[in-house]
Scaffold this motif. Sequence first.
Motif, PDB file in Angstrom:
ATOM      1  N   GLU A  69     -42.177 -62.322 -36.430  1.00  0.00           N
ATOM      2  CA  GLU A  69     -40.848 -62.907 -36.601  1.00  0.00           C
ATOM      3  C   GLU A  69     -39.755 -61.881 -36.322  1.00  0.00           C
ATOM      4  OE1 GLU A  69     -40.113 -65.348 -40.055  1.00  0.00           O
ATOM      5  OE2 GLU A  69     -42.233 -65.927 -40.167  1.00  0.00           O
ATOM      6  N   ILE A  70     -39.955 -60.640 -36.745  1.00  0.00           N
ATOM      7  CA  ILE A  70     -38.955 -59.598 -36.466  1.00  0.00           C
ATOM      8  C   ILE A  70     -38.916 -59.287 -34.974  1.00  0.00           C
ATOM      9  CG2 ILE A  70     -38.295 -57.196 -36.889  1.00  0.00           C
ATOM     10  CD1 ILE A  70     -39.550 -57.474 -39.684  1.00  0.00           C
ATOM     11  N   LYS A  71     -40.071 -59.305 -34.323  1.00  0.00           N
ATOM     12  CA  LYS A  71     -40.136 -58.997 -32.892  1.00  0.00           C
ATOM     13  C   LYS A  71     -39.400 -60.025 -32.045  1.00  0.00           C
ATOM     14  CE  LYS A  71     -43.682 -57.166 -30.866  1.00  0.00           C
ATOM     15  NZ  LYS A  71     -45.042 -56.859 -30.347  1.00  0.00           N
ATOM     16  N   GLU A  72     -39.117 -61.202 -32.620  1.00  0.00           N
ATOM     17  CA  GLU A  72     -38.337 -62.211 -31.899  1.00  0.00           C
ATOM     18  C   GLU A  72     -36.959 -61.687 -31.511  1.00  0.00           C
ATOM     19  OE1 GLU A  72     -38.207 -65.553 -34.489  1.00  0.00           O
ATOM     20  OE2 GLU A  72     -40.332 -66.072 -34.232  1.00  0.00           O
ATOM     21  N   THR A  73     -36.472 -60.681 -32.222  1.00  0.00           N
ATOM     22  CA  THR A  73     -35.159 -60.101 -31.923  1.00  0.00           C
ATOM     23  C   THR A  73     -35.206 -59.199 -30.692  1.00  0.00           C
ATOM     24  OG1 THR A  73     -35.552 -58.161 -33.326  1.00  0.00           O
ATOM     25  CG2 THR A  73     -34.565 -60.104 -34.371  1.00  0.00           C
ATOM     26  N   GLY A  74     -36.399 -58.820 -30.274  1.00  0.00           N
ATOM     27  CA  GLY A  74     -36.533 -57.924 -29.135  1.00  0.00           C
ATOM     28  C   GLY A  74     -36.572 -56.458 -29.501  1.00  0.00           C
ATOM     29  N   LYS A  75     -36.397 -56.128 -30.793  1.00  0.00           N
ATOM     30  CA  LYS A  75     -36.426 -54.723 -31.212  1.00  0.00           C
ATOM     31  C   LYS A  75     -37.871 -54.264 -31.392  1.00  0.00           C
ATOM     32  CE  LYS A  75     -33.893 -55.722 -34.757  1.00  0.00           C
ATOM     33  NZ  LYS A  75     -33.056 -55.718 -35.968  1.00  0.00           N
ATOM     34  N   PRO A  76     -38.151 -52.965 -31.212  1.00  0.00           N
ATOM     35  CA  PRO A  76     -39.526 -52.468 -31.365  1.00  0.00           C
ATOM     36  C   PRO A  76     -40.004 -52.537 -32.816  1.00  0.00           C
ATOM     37  CG  PRO A  76     -37.993 -50.655 -30.972  1.00  0.00           C
ATOM     38  CD  PRO A  76     -37.212 -51.913 -30.766  1.00  0.00           C
TER      39      PRO A  76
END
Length: 386
Positions: A96-103
């Motif tokens: 879910e956090i990776k949906e932002t595109g951040k590593p």
Amino acid sequence: MTIIKGYKRPDGTVGIRNHVLLMPTVICSNQVVNRIEQQVSGTVAIPHQHGCSQVGKDKERTHQVLVGMGKNPNVGAVLIISLGCEVMNAEQIRDEIKETGKPVIWLDIQDEGGTIKTIQKGIEAAKELVTQVQNAHRVDIDLSELNVGVKCGGSDATSGLCSNPSLGKASDLIVAENGTIVMGETTEIIGAEHILAEKAVSAKVLTKLYDCIRNFEAEIDRMGVDMRGGNPSPGNIEGGLSTIEEKSLGCISKAGTSPLQGVIEYAEPINGNGFYFMDSPGNDIECVSGMAAAGVHLVCFTTGVGTPTGNPIIPVIKITGNERTAKRMEDNIDIDTSAVLQGKETLEQAGKRIFDEIVSVASGSLTKAEILGHQEFSINRIGISL
């Protein structure tokens, strides 16, 4: 149009800080996370007591807060440390956090073979993430991108007379530029909720606001307790606030005069501009943590008797209207508005000073809480431990 200096994220959101967040999914991972933070400069950790022995909405809340902290645009990258047998789903949190595109990197203590091996691998992973986020540079951002939380704690008589209404003037300036204000503390609008309800833009918003009050009062009745003594607190009473109604009348002035656009749940993302209310506890750390998880960039925190509260990922600006507190706790107070009570400054002038400080902090200036390393974090819990 006011310009701030911020970081553009891959998903189009804007951050005003560029943290590498170290996230334990469960209390059992706290020590590993803390040791990594000690060894890697540029990281911040959020140790907490939850993540296991939780079910239903209580489990969902912890999940939402952890994901929200990772998604907050002040965070440039995330290292997740799980134990392996907790109720939190670390893989889902990562995705879910990776949906932002951040590593995002995820390590599991049981899979890695214990504490020491996870710390060693975590240090290398954290260094890698710090190197990646260092490539980000501040760019010009319109103030309309900014989400500002307004909070009070350690209130006294000067809060409602001076610092809160001064902050309300600053809130109006932010909303006038299409920025966003988020006010919390359901416990501290009781007795003044009808005034806040008059600002609601629709019957739906009004009903949801009153539902927050009814649900809280029903829980107090279920417990068979009296909130007096807990709110107002002993410090509030000593500072001259005799009733929750008296405290609430001062509390609601922090948001200024703007229409109430919506009521959101604890840690719920803010999808709009203008003034929003978050259904949240009055507890300072839990409320500010909920705001951070909702995507707030910074919090303006008024106090009468003084408090050092900070947060790991969002700056917290301390404002007081008590001249004695401003001098006694100079280490912690960013803005003293006591000149208003002395007739040397108007509320509008004090509000403009607060607004200017918000712009400065949003562009990189450090608050005293940041300088002193205050990184308090706590997740509001709903249910019992199993």
